[in-house]
Design a protein around this motif. Structure first.
Motif, short mmCIF file in Angstrom:
data_model
loop_
_atom_site.label_atom_id
_atom_site.label_comp_id
_atom_site.label_asym_id
_atom_site.label_seq_id
_atom_site.Cartn_x
_atom_site.Cartn_y
_atom_site.Cartn_z
N MET A 551 1.24 -1.15 0.06
CA MET A 551 0.19 -0.15 0.04
C MET A 551 1.01 1.38 0.82
SD MET A 551 -0.15 2.01 3.71
CE MET A 551 -1.36 2.04 3.26
N ALA A 552 0.03 2.49 0.48
CA ALA A 552 1.40 3.29 -0.05
C ALA A 552 0.55 4.97 0.69
CB ALA A 552 0.90 4.43 -1.39
N TRP A 553 1.22 5.77 1.17
CA TRP A 553 1.12 6.16 2.59
C TRP A 553 1.27 7.95 1.03
CZ3 TRP A 553 -0.73 5.59 6.96
CH2 TRP A 553 -0.88 4.29 7.74
N ILE A 554 0.45 8.89 1.50
CA ILE A 554 0.78 10.29 1.15
C ILE A 554 0.97 11.09 2.24
CG2 ILE A 554 0.02 12.11 -0.06
CD1 ILE A 554 -0.98 10.01 -2.45
N VAL A 555 2.19 11.94 2.76
CA VAL A 555 2.34 12.63 3.12
C VAL A 555 2.20 14.32 2.70
CG1 VAL A 555 4.31 13.14 5.24
CG2 VAL A 555 3.71 10.90 5.01
N LEU A 556 1.81 14.58 3.05
CA LEU A 556 0.99 15.76 2.38
C LEU A 556 2.24 17.38 2.97
CD1 LEU A 556 -2.69 16.70 3.17
CD2 LEU A 556 -1.18 15.47 1.05
N ASP A 557 2.31 18.14 2.34
CA ASP A 557 3.81 19.18 2.49
C ASP A 557 2.91 19.89 3.66
OD1 ASP A 557 5.15 18.68 0.45
OD2 ASP A 557 4.28 20.62 -0.89
N GLY A 558 4.23 20.52 4.29
CA GLY A 558 4.08 21.29 5.45
C GLY A 558 3.83 22.79 4.90
N GLU A 559 3.22 23.26 6.10
CA GLU A 559 3.44 24.64 6.20
C GLU A 559 4.99 25.78 5.79
OE1 GLU A 559 0.33 27.36 7.36
OE2 GLU A 559 -0.34 25.07 6.12
N LEU A 560 5.68 25.56 6.32
CA LEU A 560 7.02 26.00 5.71
C LEU A 560 7.61 24.81 4.80
CD1 LEU A 560 8.15 25.77 9.76
CD2 LEU A 560 7.78 27.85 8.64
N GLN A 561 8.54 26.67 4.16
CA GLN A 561 9.14 26.01 2.61
C GLN A 561 9.97 24.60 2.46
OE1 GLN A 561 7.67 27.86 0.35
NE2 GLN A 561 9.11 26.28 -0.86
N ASN A 562 11.14 24.66 4.24
CA ASN A 562 11.95 23.28 4.46
C ASN A 562 10.25 22.23 5.26
OD1 ASN A 562 11.41 23.62 7.06
ND2 ASN A 562 12.91 24.16 7.57
N GLN A 563 9.37 22.47 4.65
CA GLN A 563 8.69 21.07 5.03
C GLN A 563 7.60 20.80 3.42
OE1 GLN A 563 6.34 22.80 7.82
NE2 GLN A 563 6.85 21.98 9.92
N LYS A 564 8.04 21.32 2.48
CA LYS A 564 7.74 20.91 0.79
C LYS A 564 8.50 20.33 0.39
CE LYS A 564 5.16 25.71 1.20
NZ LYS A 564 3.80 24.95 1.39
N LEU A 565 8.13 18.77 -0.43
CA LEU A 565 9.00 18.55 -1.56
C LEU A 565 8.74 19.13 -2.86
CD1 LEU A 565 9.29 15.65 -2.25
CD2 LEU A 565 7.46 14.96 -3.60
N PRO A 566 10.02 18.88 -2.91
CA PRO A 566 10.48 20.77 -4.01
C PRO A 566 10.58 19.48 -5.05
CG PRO A 566 12.01 19.13 -2.80
CD PRO A 566 11.41 18.96 -2.04
N PRO A 567 10.20 19.94 -6.44
CA PRO A 567 9.36 19.15 -7.79
C PRO A 567 10.80 18.00 -8.17
CG PRO A 567 10.38 22.62 -7.81
CD PRO A 567 10.62 21.28 -6.52
N PRO A 568 10.70 17.85 -9.50
CA PRO A 568 11.56 16.80 -9.56
C PRO A 568 12.60 17.10 -10.43
CG PRO A 568 9.58 16.81 -10.55
CD PRO A 568 8.73 17.81 -9.53
N PRO A 569 13.28 15.95 -9.86
CA PRO A 569 14.62 16.69 -11.60
C PRO A 569 14.03 16.27 -13.16
CG PRO A 569 15.04 14.51 -9.83
CD PRO A 569 14.42 14.73 -9.64
N LEU A 570 15.04 16.91 -13.60
CA LEU A 570 14.28 17.27 -14.88
C LEU A 570 14.68 15.64 -15.29
CD1 LEU A 570 16.03 20.95 -15.85
CD2 LEU A 570 13.98 19.92 -15.51
N ASP A 571 15.38 14.30 -15.33
CA ASP A 571 15.55 13.89 -16.21
C ASP A 571 14.98 12.85 -15.45
OD1 ASP A 571 17.00 13.36 -13.68
OD2 ASP A 571 19.22 12.26 -14.06
N LEU A 572 13.94 12.65 -14.36
CA LEU A 572 12.76 12.25 -13.98
C LEU A 572 12.56 11.07 -14.47
CD1 LEU A 572 11.89 11.32 -10.92
CD2 LEU A 572 9.76 12.66 -12.27
N PRO A 573 12.37 9.39 -15.12
CA PRO A 573 11.80 8.78 -16.58
C PRO A 573 10.29 9.05 -16.52
CG PRO A 573 13.26 7.33 -14.69
CD PRO A 573 12.58 8.86 -13.91
N LYS A 574 9.58 8.92 -17.69
CA LYS A 574 8.46 9.02 -18.15
C LYS A 574 7.92 7.81 -18.09
CE LYS A 574 8.78 13.75 -19.55
NZ LYS A 574 10.12 13.62 -19.32
#
Ligand SMILES: *[C@@H]1O[C@H](CO)[C@@H](O)[C@H](O)[C@H]1NC(C)=O
Ligand SMILES: *[C@@H]1O[C@H](CO)[C@@H](O)[C@H](O)[C@H]1NC(C)=O
Ligand SMILES: *[C@@H]1O[C@H](CO)[C@@H](O)[C@H](O)[C@H]1NC(C)=O
Ligand SMILES: *[C@@H]1O[C@H](CO)[C@@H](O)[C@H](O)[C@H]1NC(C)=O
Ligand SMILES: *[C@@H]1O[C@H](CO)[C@@H](O)[C@H](O)[C@H]1NC(C)=O
Ligand SMILES: *[C@@H]1O[C@H](CO)[C@@H](O)[C@H](O)[C@H]1NC(C)=O
Ligand SMILES: *[C@@H]1O[C@H](CO)[C@@H](O)[C@H](O)[C@H]1NC(C)=O
Ligand SMILES: *[C@@H]1O[C@H](CO)[C@@H](O)[C@H](O)[C@H]1NC(C)=O
Ligand SMILES: *[C@@H]1O[C@H](CO)[C@@H](O)[C@H](O)[C@H]1NC(C)=O
Ligand SMILES: *[C@@H]1O[C@H](CO)[C@@H](O)[C@H](O)[C@H]1NC(C)=O
Ligand SMILES: *[C@@H]1O[C@H](CO)[C@@H](O)[C@H](O)[C@H]1NC(C)=O
Ligand SMILES: *[C@@H]1O[C@H](CO)[C@@H](O)[C@H](O)[C@H]1NC(C)=O
Ligand SMILES: [Cu+2]
Length: 575
Positions: A551-574
Motif C-alpha cells: 500500500m502507499a501513504w501520501i504525506v502532505l507538505d507542511g506550511e514551511l518552505q523546508n517542509q515541502k517536497l521540491p519539484p522533480p529532477p529534469l531527468d525523472l523517467p517518463k
C-alpha cells in the motif's frame, strides 16, 4: 624571513578549517551504475544474470553520515529497471526513492536517471536493490554508512569490517517464474539455493562435478585470531527470512537497519528480507583445529513449498593444519521455530542514549489497524487456476490487493493528476471483524485497487499490523519507505486494543525500517510523518508483494518552505 613560518602556519590553519568544515557538512560521493548482463556459474550451471557494473553481488556504496550520494544509473538491458536505496530516509528527496510506479516510472532501455540524496541522521548498514518485478534477485548491494568524521562507534573499535550479503539463487529465469505464477494463479517455483556474498557454499551438490561440492562456489571469510570483526549482514534474499549462525562463535548484535541497539549476544540471529544488522565477531585467541562454517537457512511457517536448503561460507583462520581440521556446521533452529524468532526479536532494543536518543512518538494522532496476509482472486473466465481450490493466490492489506498503476503515484500526486491513478480511501480497518488467527472466513476473495492513505505533515501515526490465517499463518516482513518506525509492541494471536497498549515499550523500542509481523500474531509500529511525498509500505517477501501485499501513504507538505517536497529532477523517467 621570520614571518614566513607564521604565514604558512596561518595558511595551514585556514586550509585545515576549510577542510574540516567541508568534512562536517559532508562530501558528495559519485557513483555510476551500469545495468548490464553477465554470465556467472553457480551450482555448476552458467546463467546470464542482470548486474550492476558486471558485479554480483553489486558494488558497495560507501558514505558518511551527512554525505550527499549521487548515482547515475544507466540501463543497458531489455528490462525496465529502477533502484531503491532501502532504508535511506530520503528527507524531501522522495524522487530518489526508486520503487517503480510509486515514486518514479522505470528507467527504460538505453535511458538513465541520476539518484541524488543526502544521508541524514543514519549510520550503519543498509542495502540498495532493484525495485521492479523480481529483478532484485541479482541487482543488489550494500550501503555502508560510516559515522561522521572523528565520531567513534558506541562499541569496541573493530579490527576490520566485512560485508556479508545473503541472497537467493534460482537456476531458472526468475522473470519467467513470477510471470508464470501470476498467470496460473499458483505458487511460484522455489529457489535452488541461498548465497553468502553470491556463493551457495559446500553443502550443495553440483551435478556436473565429480566432487560433491565445487570449492569455487564457496565464499571464504579470512580472519586472524584474537581480533574483533564488524560483520555487516544484509538479507537480500527474495522470499525468505533467514537464520544466520557461525559455528563455535558468539555474535554481538550492535545495530539494526542503521540504528544502534543495546548490544546483546546470540549464537544465531534472525534476519528478514530487507533487514540489515551489524554484528561483532570475536575470533578465537589462536588458530583452532577446526574449520567453522557460517550457515544460513530459511525460517518459514507457511503452507507452501519453500527452499529448505542451507548455504554456507568458511570462516578461515591462517595456517590451519588441514590434516587435523574437521568441519563444524552450526546447529540452526528448526525451519518453523517461531518461539526462537520471538525470543530474538524481543531482545532488540534501541540504544536510547543521550547521543543517540530514541524519539518515539508518545502521543498518537492517527491509528490504523491493518490485516496482512494471503487471500484469493477468482479464476477469470471460469478457467482453471492453480491457486487454492482452483482460484488464484492473492495477498492484501485490509483485504485490498494493491494494483500497481501504469504511471508513478508521486508524479500523479505532485502534478495533481491523480484521477484514474489512485483513490484516497484506503481503509483504516479491515472490512469485517473475524478471528484473524483462527478459522478463516468463508469468502477470502480480495479487492483489487490502487488506494492510498493520506497523512497531514507531522502526523504521529500508530499502525497495528495483524497477520491472518488465510492460507496459513506466516511472518510478513513489512518494509516502510521514507521513515524508520519504532516497534512498540508485538504479540501472538489477535491484537487486543484494550489489553495490549498498556504493555507497549515507549522507552527503548527498536527503530527500524523492516520488521516481521509475527506468524499468527501482530506488531504495533509508530512513526512521525515528517517527510512529504508518497511512501510505499509492503511485505518484503517478493511473492507476497507481487500478489498485492503493499500500500502507499501520501504525506502532505507542511506550511514551511523546508517542509515541502521540491519539484522533480529534469531527468525523472517518463511512463
Ligand atoms: C553469455 O554466454 C552466452 C552463451 O555462451 C553468450 O552468447 C553471451 O554472449 C554471453 N553473455 C555475456 C554478457 O558475456
Ligand atoms: C543534487 O542535488 C543538489 C541539491 O538539490 C544539487 O545542488 C546538485 O546539483 C545535484 N547534483 C546532481 C549531479 O544532480
Ligand atoms: C516451474 O517448475 C515446473 C515443474 O518443475 C516446470 O515445469 C516449469 O517449467 C517451471 N517454470 C519456470 C518458469 O521455470
Ligand atoms: C532467548 O535467547 C537468549 C539469547 O539469545 C537465550 O539465552 C535464551 O535461552 C533464549 N530463550 C529461549 C526461551 O529460547
Ligand atoms: C581440537 O581441539 C579441541 C579443543 O580445542 C579438542 O577437544 C579436539 O580433540 C581437537 N581435535 C583434534 C582432531 O585434534
Ligand atoms: C526439504 O524439502 C524437501 C521437499 O522439497 C523434503 O523432501 C525434505 O525432507 C525437506 N528437508 C528438511 C530438512 O526439511
Ligand atoms: C514444525 O515442523 C515440525 C516438522 O515438520 C512439526 O513436527 C512441528 O509441529 C512444527 N512446529 C510448529 C510450531 O509448527
Ligand atoms: C486482481 O488482479 C490480479 C492480477 O492482476 C488478477 O489476476 C485477478 O484476477 C484480479 N482479481 C479481481 C477480483 O479482479
Ligand atoms: C477449499 O474448499 C473447501 C470446501 O469449500 C474448504 O473446506 C477448503 O478449506 C478450501 N481450501 C482452501 C485451501 O482454501
Ligand atoms: C481464535 O482462534 C484460535 C485458534 O483456533 C483460538 O485459539 C482462539 O480462542 C480464537 N479466538 C477467539 C477470540 O475466538
Ligand atoms: C459465511 O460466513 C458467514 C458469517 O460467518 C455466514 O453467515 C454464512 O452463512 C457463511 N456462508 C457459507 C456459504 O458458509
Ligand atoms: C517499460 O515501462 C514502460 C513505461 O511504464 C512501459 O510502457 C513498457 O511496456 C515497459 N517495457 C517493458 C519491457 O516492460
Ligand atoms: Cu508477506
Amino acid at each position: 624571513m621570520e614571518m614566513r613560518p607564521n604565514i604558512s602556519t596561518f595558511l595551514v590553519v585556514i586550509f585545515a578549517i576549510i577542510i574540516l568544515s567541508k568534512l562536517a557538512e559532508g562530501t558528495t560521493r559519485h557513483y555510476k551504475f551500469d545495468i548490464k548482463l553477465k554470465n556467472v556459474t553457480r551450482l555448476c550451471k552458467t546463467k546470464s544474470i542482470l548486474t550492476v557494473n558486471g558485479k554480483f553481488p553489486g558494488p558497495r556504496l560507501v558514505a558518511r553520515e551527512g554525505d550527499r550520494v549521487v548515482i547515475n544509473v544507466v540501463n543497458h538491458v531489455k528490462n525496465n529497471v529502477s533502484i531503491h536505496w532501502h532504508g535511506v530516509r530520503q528527507l524531501r528527496s522522495g524522487w530518489a526513492d526508486g520503487p517503480s510506479y510509486i515514486t518514479q516510472c522505470p528507467i527504460q532501455t538505453g535511458e538513465s536517471y541520476v539518484y541524488n540524496f543526502t544521508i541524514v541522521g543514519q549510520r550503519g548498514t543498509l542495502l540498495w536493490h532493484a525495485h521492479i518485478s523480481w529483478l532484485r534477485v541479482t541487482i543488489y548491494g550494500a550501503i555502508v554508512i560510516l559515522p561522521k568524521p572523528r565520531v567513534p562507534y558506541p562499541f569496541e573499535k573493530p579490527y576490520k569490517e566485512v560485508t556479508l550479503l545473503l541472497g537467493e539463487w534460482f537456476n531458472a529465469d526468475t522473470e519467467a517464474i513470477i510471470s508464470q505464477a501470476l498467470q496460473t494463479g499458483g505458487p511460484p517455483n522455489i529457489s535452488d539455493a541461498f548465497t553468502i556474498n553470491g556463493f551457495p557454499g559446500l553443502l550443495y551438490n553440483c551435478s556436473s562435478s565429480t566432487n560433491t561440492s565445487n570449492p569455487s562456489d564457496t565464499y571464504k571469510l579470512k580472519v586472524e585470531p584474537g581480533k574483533t570483526y564488524l560483520l555487516r549482514v544484509i538479507n537480500a534474499a527474495l522470499n525468505d527470512e533467514l537464520f544466520f549462525s557461525i559455528a563455535g562463535h558468539t555474535l554481538t548484535i550492535v545495530e539494526a537497519d542503521a540504528n544502534y541497539v543495546k548490544p546483546f549476544d546470540a549464537n544465531t540471529i534472525v534476519i528478514s528480507p530487507g533487514q540489515t544488522t551489524n554484528l561483532l565477531l570475536r575470533t578465537k585467541s589462536s588458530t583452532p583445529n577446526s574449520t567453522f562454517l557460517i550457515a544460513i537457512r530459511s525460517y518459514n511457517t507457511g503452507l507452501g513449498a519453500f527452499d529448505n536448503t542451507t548455504a554456507s561460507a568458511i570462516l578461515e583462520y591462517p595456517n590451519t593444519n588441514q590434516a587435523l581440521t574437521f568441519l563444524i556446521i552450526p546447529p540452526l533452529p528448526a525451519l518453523n521455530n517461531t518461539l526462537f524468532v520471538t525470543n530474538f526479536t524481543t531482545q532488540l532494543r534501541s540504544l536510547a542514549s543521550n547521543q543517540y536518543p530514541a524519539n518515539i512518538p508518545t502521543t498518537v494522532d492517527r491509528r490504523f489497524f491493518f490485516t496482512v496476509g494471503l487471500g484469493t482472486s477468482p479464476c477469470p473466465n471460469n478457467g482453471t487456476c492453480q491457486g487454492p481450490n482452483g482460484t488464484k493466490f492473492a495477498a492484501s492489506v485490509n483485504n485490498v490487493s494493491f494494483a500497481l498503476p501504469s504511471t508513478a503515484l508521486l508524479q500523479a500526486y505532485f502534478f495533481r493528476r491523480s484521477e484514474k491513478v489512485y483513490t484516497t480511501d484506503f481503509p483504516a480497518n479491515p472490512p469485517f471483524v473475524f478471528n484473524y488467527t483462527g478459522a478463516p472466513p468463508n469468502n477470502t476473495f480480495v479487492v483489487n485497487a490502487t488506494k492510498v492513505e493520506v497523512l497531514k505533515f507531522n502526523t504521529s501515526v500508530e499502525v497495528v499490523l495483524q497477520d491472518t490465517s488465510i492460507q496459513g499463518i506466516e511472518s510478513h516482513p513489512l518494509h516502510l519507505h521514507g521513515f524508520n518506525f519504532f516497534v512498540v509492541g508485538q504479540g501472538s494471536g489477535n491484537y487486543d486494543p484494550m489489553r495490549d497498549p498498556p504493555k507497549f515499550n515507549l522507552k527503548d523500542p527498536v527503530e527500524r525500517n523492516t520488521f516481521g509481523v509475527p506468524s499468527g500474531g501482530w506488531v504495533a509500529l509508530r512513526f512521525l510523518a515528517d517527510n512529504p511525498g508518497v511512501w510505499f509500505m509492503h511485505c518484503h517477501i517478493e511473492v507476497h508483494m507481487s500478489w498485492g501485499l503493499r500500500m502507499a501513504w501520501i504525506v502532505l507538505d507542511g506550511e514551511l518552505q523546508n517542509q515541502k517536497l521540491p519539484p522533480p529532477p529534469l531527468d525523472l523517467p517518463k511512463c
